[in-house]
Design a protein around this motif. Structure first.
Motif, PDB file in Angstrom:
ATOM      1  N   PRO A   1      38.478  68.433  26.481  1.00 12.96           N
ATOM      2  CA  PRO A   1      39.859  68.222  26.024  1.00 12.96           C
ATOM      3  C   PRO A   1      40.849  69.165  26.697  1.00 12.96           C
ATOM      4  N   MET A   2      41.982  68.618  27.095  1.00 12.41           N
ATOM      5  CA  MET A   2      43.112  69.358  27.647  1.00 12.41           C
ATOM      6  C   MET A   2      42.881  70.000  29.008  1.00 12.41           C
ATOM      7  N   ALA A   3      41.787  69.660  29.665  1.00 13.72           N
ATOM      8  CA  ALA A   3      41.543  70.237  30.988  1.00 13.72           C
ATOM      9  C   ALA A   3      42.658  69.827  31.943  1.00 13.72           C
ATOM     10  N   GLY A   4      43.120  68.601  31.814  1.00 10.47           N
ATOM     11  CA  GLY A   4      44.150  68.079  32.699  1.00 10.47           C
ATOM     12  C   GLY A   4      45.462  68.829  32.579  1.00 10.47           C
ATOM     13  N   LEU A   5      45.775  69.238  31.376  1.00  8.71           N
ATOM     14  CA  LEU A   5      47.030  69.966  31.150  1.00  8.71           C
ATOM     15  C   LEU A   5      47.028  71.263  31.951  1.00  8.71           C
TER      16      LEU A   5
ATOM     17  N   SER B   1      36.998  63.786  25.565  1.00  8.66           N
ATOM     18  CA  SER B   1      36.107  64.470  26.488  1.00  8.66           C
ATOM     19  C   SER B   1      35.171  63.481  27.171  1.00  8.66           C
ATOM     20  N   SER B   2      35.355  63.299  28.488  1.00  8.41           N
ATOM     21  CA  SER B   2      34.442  62.383  29.173  1.00  8.41           C
ATOM     22  C   SER B   2      33.054  63.001  29.262  1.00  8.41           C
ATOM     23  N   GLY B   3      32.987  64.342  29.285  1.00 11.48           N
ATOM     24  CA  GLY B   3      31.685  65.000  29.305  1.00 11.48           C
ATOM     25  C   GLY B   3      30.894  64.679  28.045  1.00 11.48           C
TER      26      GLY B   3
ATOM     27  N   ARG C   1      44.094  59.124  28.362  1.00 18.56           N
ATOM     28  CA  ARG C   1      43.639  59.270  29.749  1.00 18.56           C
ATOM     29  C   ARG C   1      42.116  59.432  29.804  1.00 18.56           C
ATOM     30  N   THR C   2      41.536  60.055  28.775  1.00 23.71           N
ATOM     31  CA  THR C   2      40.082  60.205  28.771  1.00 23.71           C
ATOM     32  C   THR C   2      39.402  58.837  28.673  1.00 23.71           C
ATOM     33  N   ALA C   3      39.956  57.958  27.835  1.00 23.64           N
ATOM     34  CA  ALA C   3      39.379  56.609  27.727  1.00 23.64           C
ATOM     35  C   ALA C   3      39.459  55.908  29.086  1.00 23.64           C
TER      36      ALA C   3
HETATM   37  N1  ASP Z   1      40.105  65.244  28.610  1.00 23.49           N
HETATM   38  C1  ASP Z   1      39.919  64.641  29.887  1.00 23.49           C
HETATM   39  C2  ASP Z   1      38.496  64.200  30.069  1.00 23.49           C
HETATM   40  O1  ASP Z   1      37.602  64.760  29.504  1.00 23.49           O
HETATM   41  C3  ASP Z   1      40.329  65.544  31.009  1.00 23.49           C
HETATM   42  C4  ASP Z   1      41.802  65.785  30.908  1.00 23.49           C
HETATM   43  O2  ASP Z   1      42.207  66.674  30.142  1.00 23.49           O
HETATM   44  O3  ASP Z   1      42.559  65.075  31.548  1.00 23.49           O
HETATM   45  O4  ASP Z   1      38.249  63.254  30.754  1.00 23.49           O
END
Ligand code: ASP
Length: 424
Positions: free
Chosen positions: A362-366, A282-284, A397-399
């Motif tokens: 988490p998983m927003a991208g999916l 989670s980048s947030g 991807r979050t990193a």
């Molecule tokens: N989890 C990613 C983020 O918080 C967003 C995504 O699911 O791609 O940056």
């Protein structure tokens, strides 16, 4: 100060200085424990929950105070417009570079050719409602009730309001009111940074709990592991290779060429937020750590971080953008649907929009992949194919998302004449 003088302060200083070593130990220990004791994961997962709760606790007041103080400081010397342009320019450019890297690799490796199609859609997350909401995302930037936006942690509308508030502080006629408000938010921001640093002390504990959880989840499901190795291996490899190129070649080159910054020093300064991004997906949630590391380890001013980082954590997601593109192309290949140049262009543009619209959770991208699939007429069930490996790709991807935000802050700071070197 060192451990040897035996007092608490000595240990705290030693611990803070070597925090990332403790985090790395926690990461490795978490992998081990999760693998060996998958059925006992609940003994440890509370640690991850505790840490995430702590991070979430600071996010809204931290963003509010940092943006309001940052913008009101900026507004006083008229640099807000220029900074906005630079920041958005950086976000769009790097996300596009990431997408193109992904597009190139997915066309070269063709991971989807011959991949087995999903036979059921039962595990599918709620796609349609979220997927259609891209237009709404923009609309929802304007909150109808600011306190609801704060209390529900709606990032974009919180940012929007905070920017407005900051701008209009600088427009107040009476100088003593202006100073009062500016001082108040600067002071609040200092306090929030203090609380953030306190929460950061618990990172090793949190990383340990989160990683045990993820590993136990994967290790418990042997069938899933086999599937991953067989049909999804190439797909994962494509995403990981793309993320690697973007994070370790493209972004460092940009830092070096555009700003003359040593990317290795910058990377070292950012280790704690990067590992946290990896373990929280989670980048947030990582945002407080990103800001702290940029200001205290990379030596970047609050003026730049307070503006670029909250915005970046919400809309600049290079890793997600790359992943969106590869995933959509993978699904097209698996269904044997050929996408011509024009359609691939639509994939690129919608991947960019999807990454902007995706929340830093988490998983927003999916969930956002459905935006691309429907834009080029691919079957939504395709998402079912990539579900199994999404968790691990989400961590990576979050990193990359957080790494790109931090590189952007460094480049923009340099372009604004800041010369403070990385102190990590
Ligand atoms: N989890 C990613 C983020 O918080 C967003 C995504 O699911 O791609 O940056």
């Amino acid at each position: 100060m060192s451990l040897s003088n035996g007092n608490n302060k000595g240990f705290l200083a030693f611990y803070q200085r070597n925090l990332f070593v403790f985090i790395l130990i926690a990461l490795v220990a978490g992998i081990g424990v999760g693998y060996v004791l998958p059925h006992r994961a609940t003994w440890f997962t509370w640690m991850g929950d505790l840490f995430i709760r702590g991070l979430k606790m600071v996010i809204v007041p931290l963003i509010l105070s940092s943006i309001i103080s940052g913008v009101s400081n900026l507004g006083q010397n008229n640099s807000l417009g220029r900074l906005t342009l630079k920041t958005l320019g950086y976000y769009v450019t790097t996300s596009l570079l990431a997408i193109l890297t992904g597009l190139l690799l997915v066309n070269l490796i063709e991971p989807g050719v011959g991949a087995p199609l999903p036979d059921s859609t039962e595990n599918l997350p709620e796609l349609s409602a979220e997927g259609a909401s891209l237009k709404d995302t923009l609309l929802r930037m304007i909150p109808t009730n600011v306190f609801a936006a704060f209390s529900q942690g709606q990032m974009l509308s919180t940012i929007f309001f905070a920017v407005l508030f900051g701008v209009f502080i600088t427009k107040v006629k009476e100088a003593r009111y202006r100073d009062l408000l500016s001082d108040f938010f600067n002071a609040t921001f200092e306090v929030m940074m203090g609380i953030t640093m306190f929460v950061i002390l618990f990172t090793p504990l949190g990383v340990f709990g989160l990683v045990v959880d993820v590993v136990a989840e994967q290790a418990g499901d042997k069938a899933k592991l086999a599937l991953m190795a067989a049909s999804l291996g190439k797909y994962m490899l494509t995403v990981i290779a793309g993320l690697g190129i973007h994070a370790f070649v493209t972004l460092p080159l940009l830092m070096l060429l555009l700003a003359g910054i040593n990317p290795i020093h910058h990377f070292r300064a950012m280790l704690t937020p990067l590992i946290t991004a990896f373990s929280t997906s989670s980048s947030g949630a990582t945002l407080p750590l990103t800001m702290e590391a940029l200001e205290h380890k990379a030596g970047i001013s609050n003026r730049i971080t307070s503006f670029t980082i909250p915005l970046g954590a919400t809309i600049n997601m290079d890793g997600t953008a790359l992943y969106e593109c590869v995933a959509a192309m993978f699904i097209a290949q698996a269904y044997n649907i050929h996408l011509d140049f024009g359609q691939q262009l639509i994939v690129v543009i919608t991947a960019l929009l999807a990454s902007i619209g995706a929340a830093g959770i988490p998983m927003a991208g999916l969930v956002m992949i459905s935006v691309i699939l429907s834009a080029v007429g691919l079957p939504l069930e395709g998402v079912g194919m990539i579900l199994a490996v999404d968790r691990i790709l989400d961590m990576m991807r979050t990193a990359v998302n957080v790494w790109s935000d931090s590189c952007g802050a460094a480049i923009i700071a340099r372009s604004e004449g800041e010369t403070t070197h990385t102190v990590a």
